[in-house]
Motif scaffolding. Sequence first.
Motif, PDB file in Angstrom:
ATOM      1  N   ARG A  84       9.620 -16.784  -3.063  1.00 37.25           N
ATOM      2  CA  ARG A  84       8.474 -17.286  -2.293  1.00 37.25           C
ATOM      3  C   ARG A  84       8.196 -16.389  -1.087  1.00 37.25           C
ATOM      4  O   ARG A  84       7.037 -16.075  -0.784  1.00 37.25           O
ATOM      5  N   LEU A  85       9.245 -15.963  -0.403  1.00 39.00           N
ATOM      6  CA  LEU A  85       9.075 -15.083   0.754  1.00 39.00           C
ATOM      7  C   LEU A  85       8.472 -13.735   0.344  1.00 39.00           C
ATOM      8  O   LEU A  85       7.635 -13.176   1.060  1.00 39.00           O
ATOM      9  N   ILE A  86       8.894 -13.213  -0.790  1.00 39.42           N
ATOM     10  CA  ILE A  86       8.353 -11.936  -1.258  1.00 39.42           C
ATOM     11  C   ILE A  86       6.863 -12.055  -1.548  1.00 39.42           C
ATOM     12  O   ILE A  86       6.066 -11.169  -1.206  1.00 39.42           O
ATOM     13  N   ARG A  87       6.467 -13.166  -2.186  1.00 39.69           N
ATOM     14  CA  ARG A  87       5.027 -13.363  -2.462  1.00 39.69           C
ATOM     15  C   ARG A  87       4.236 -13.482  -1.167  1.00 39.69           C
ATOM     16  O   ARG A  87       3.140 -12.912  -1.033  1.00 39.69           O
ATOM     17  N   ARG A  88       4.766 -14.227  -0.184  1.00 46.71           N
ATOM     18  CA  ARG A  88       4.074 -14.364   1.100  1.00 46.71           C
ATOM     19  C   ARG A  88       3.977 -13.019   1.820  1.00 46.71           C
ATOM     20  O   ARG A  88       2.950 -12.695   2.432  1.00 46.71           O
ATOM     21  N   LYS A  89       5.048 -12.238   1.747  1.00 45.45           N
ATOM     22  CA  LYS A  89       5.039 -10.923   2.393  1.00 45.45           C
ATOM     23  C   LYS A  89       3.996 -10.008   1.753  1.00 45.45           C
ATOM     24  O   LYS A  89       3.263  -9.299   2.456  1.00 45.45           O
ATOM     25  N   ASN A  90       3.907 -10.015   0.421  1.00 40.31           N
ATOM     26  CA  ASN A  90       2.931  -9.171  -0.261  1.00 40.31           C
ATOM     27  C   ASN A  90       1.499  -9.567   0.095  1.00 40.31           C
ATOM     28  O   ASN A  90       0.632  -8.708   0.293  1.00 40.31           O
ATOM     29  N   LYS A  91       1.228 -10.870   0.188  1.00 38.36           N
ATOM     30  CA  LYS A  91      -0.112 -11.319   0.576  1.00 38.36           C
ATOM     31  C   LYS A  91      -0.429 -10.921   2.014  1.00 38.36           C
ATOM     32  O   LYS A  91      -1.554 -10.506   2.326  1.00 38.36           O
ATOM     33  N   ALA A  92       0.561 -11.061   2.896  1.00 42.79           N
ATOM     34  CA  ALA A  92       0.345 -10.674   4.298  1.00 42.79           C
ATOM     35  C   ALA A  92       0.100  -9.180   4.420  1.00 42.79           C
ATOM     36  O   ALA A  92      -0.686  -8.732   5.270  1.00 42.79           O
ATOM     37  N   HIS A  93       0.764  -8.379   3.581  1.00 43.91           N
ATOM     38  CA  HIS A  93       0.551  -6.930   3.603  1.00 43.91           C
ATOM     39  C   HIS A  93      -0.870  -6.573   3.212  1.00 43.91           C
ATOM     40  O   HIS A  93      -1.526  -5.742   3.862  1.00 43.91           O
ATOM     41  N   LYS A  94      -1.378  -7.195   2.153  1.00 46.68           N
ATOM     42  CA  LYS A  94      -2.758  -6.923   1.737  1.00 46.68           C
ATOM     43  C   LYS A  94      -3.762  -7.330   2.815  1.00 46.68           C
ATOM     44  O   LYS A  94      -4.731  -6.611   3.086  1.00 46.68           O
ATOM     45  N   LYS A  95      -3.517  -8.471   3.431  1.00 43.55           N
ATOM     46  CA  LYS A  95      -4.445  -8.943   4.458  1.00 43.55           C
ATOM     47  C   LYS A  95      -4.418  -8.046   5.682  1.00 43.55           C
ATOM     48  O   LYS A  95      -5.477  -7.749   6.267  1.00 43.55           O
ATOM     49  N   SER A  96      -3.235  -7.579   6.095  1.00 40.91           N
ATOM     50  CA  SER A  96      -3.150  -6.728   7.281  1.00 40.91           C
ATOM     51  C   SER A  96      -3.834  -5.385   7.059  1.00 40.91           C
ATOM     52  O   SER A  96      -4.460  -4.839   7.975  1.00 40.91           O
ATOM     53  N   MET A 156      16.318 -10.448   5.821  1.00 41.45           N
ATOM     54  CA  MET A 156      17.456 -11.265   6.240  1.00 41.45           C
ATOM     55  C   MET A 156      17.888 -12.221   5.138  1.00 41.45           C
ATOM     56  O   MET A 156      19.085 -12.391   4.873  1.00 41.45           O
ATOM     57  N   GLU A 157      16.936 -12.870   4.470  1.00 38.47           N
ATOM     58  CA  GLU A 157      17.268 -13.829   3.412  1.00 38.47           C
ATOM     59  C   GLU A 157      17.917 -13.145   2.217  1.00 38.47           C
ATOM     60  O   GLU A 157      18.825 -13.694   1.592  1.00 38.47           O
TER      61      GLU A 157
END
Length: 507
Positions: free
Chosen positions: A436-448, A469-470
């Motif tokens: 779940r964290l990886i998916r959220r990180k990938n979406k945040a990367h595209k948005k940034s 960290m996780e």
Amino acid sequence: MSGIEQNPGPRHPKFPCGICKKACKLQSIACDECDQWLHKICIGMSTTEFSRLGNSSDTWKCPNCAAPNNSSIIYSTPELDENNTNEQIINQSEHPSLIHSESDISFPSTSSITNETRSSVNTEHDSTFDILPESNGITTSSPIKPKSKTFNRANNTKGLRILNINFQSLRKKGKLLELIIIDTDPDIILGTETWLDDTISSSEILSNDLDYNIQRRDRPTDRHGGVLIAAKKHLQLHNVYKSKNIEMISGVITTNSKKITLASYYRPPNRTDNEYLEYTQDEFNRLKNSTKKNILIIGGDFNIPDINWEQLAINEKKKTLDLILTSHPSFKQRCKPIPAIGNSDHDIVLLDTSIKAQKPKPVKRKIQLWKRTNIDEIQNEVRLFAETFNQKTFSNIENMWKYFKENIMKIIDQKVPTKMTTTKFTHPWINTNIKRLIRRKNKAHKKSRKTKKKRDRDRYKYLQQQTQMEIRKAHKEYMNDIISLSYTEKPKKSLMEQTYPECNSKG
């Protein structure tokens, strides 16, 4: 009679379509280069792309203006099968943003992936190589073919995939790299800033189960810098060359009827002297001249300043970092940035090509289900084997060990349930929270990258740190669980520790 046409005749539309010649009213788009109007349907543009262009400030060129000047292409296409020519070569008219030049190779001076900005590319640069732009360069400068679909590697399972990664220390990022490999499944990895030395083995970085052949060039003086090439073993990486003057390593792989020369290059930010640049130019020319018939792909961190091509000025405050250069851009299908590894400030460059390679069929693995095992039955079998083992005599230690090993493995095969894994390699410590964290990180990367706002960039950095960290926490807990000495907590205990003293007395 005033205002009445004397000879009306047929009326000509004020804005005729450049293809069907009919009037352009709704669902039409004008070329920013020649001001020619065209119907969306006539050029095969999708509704999504049409709406995106209408709500953005991106420029768009018609097929005539976007078509490249084929007379300026100086490279030769490798010999291909006549039956497979259409499948292996990309039409140059579909990629108007790819650049061609006619001069000898020199240090690259254009950008495709930058850390803070993306510069426009000059079509008159002095380089034999072509810099592969991001995928947005194609969709914003040329129309899409009719009935085109979003790129899906499931339709291109045999095409080579290359990752260009700046690690900024690979010492503690082995598990992070394995997750990226599991997610993207690259055939080749071109790495820079590994920060490794002779005390660290390549097997400590990547598991042997991933089946990569890793070739490194570490810095002899300090732990910083360093480059590597990791290629799937079935690609048979050979002719490995490690430069003595610059940080570069190269090798050759063979795919069906074509040979590809790969190189990973790193220029330190403080090496701006002419001597280092001349060494770089000489090494690139050596690669070009020694493998004239090969496809040449160079990836790495070039650390060159950003260039404003409109004003022909250099912007020292912004840098062009990670690039992929190639002598044959027609094989390129997609080139895009993906989130960085760990806390690195360099995005990873992913390149998909149409180059086909024979890939071995994935093999399923048999795993043992120790949680379903009846430990009491195993203890009884081991006790019976111990009695037989004590009564038997052996001529040498090798025969004794062979007999002991065969019987222990036989007991395990009979008493421990098993199952076959899927063909995809996965780690048992990857849990739902990490995915779940990886998916959220990938979406945040595209948005940034899309908004370029500080708020979105900070959120991406936060998720990047949390994911790292996780991952480390989950892997540490998994390893501690494996080596736990408590029999009640972990039934999967080494059978060597469950044998009786009389068995050990034999050794």
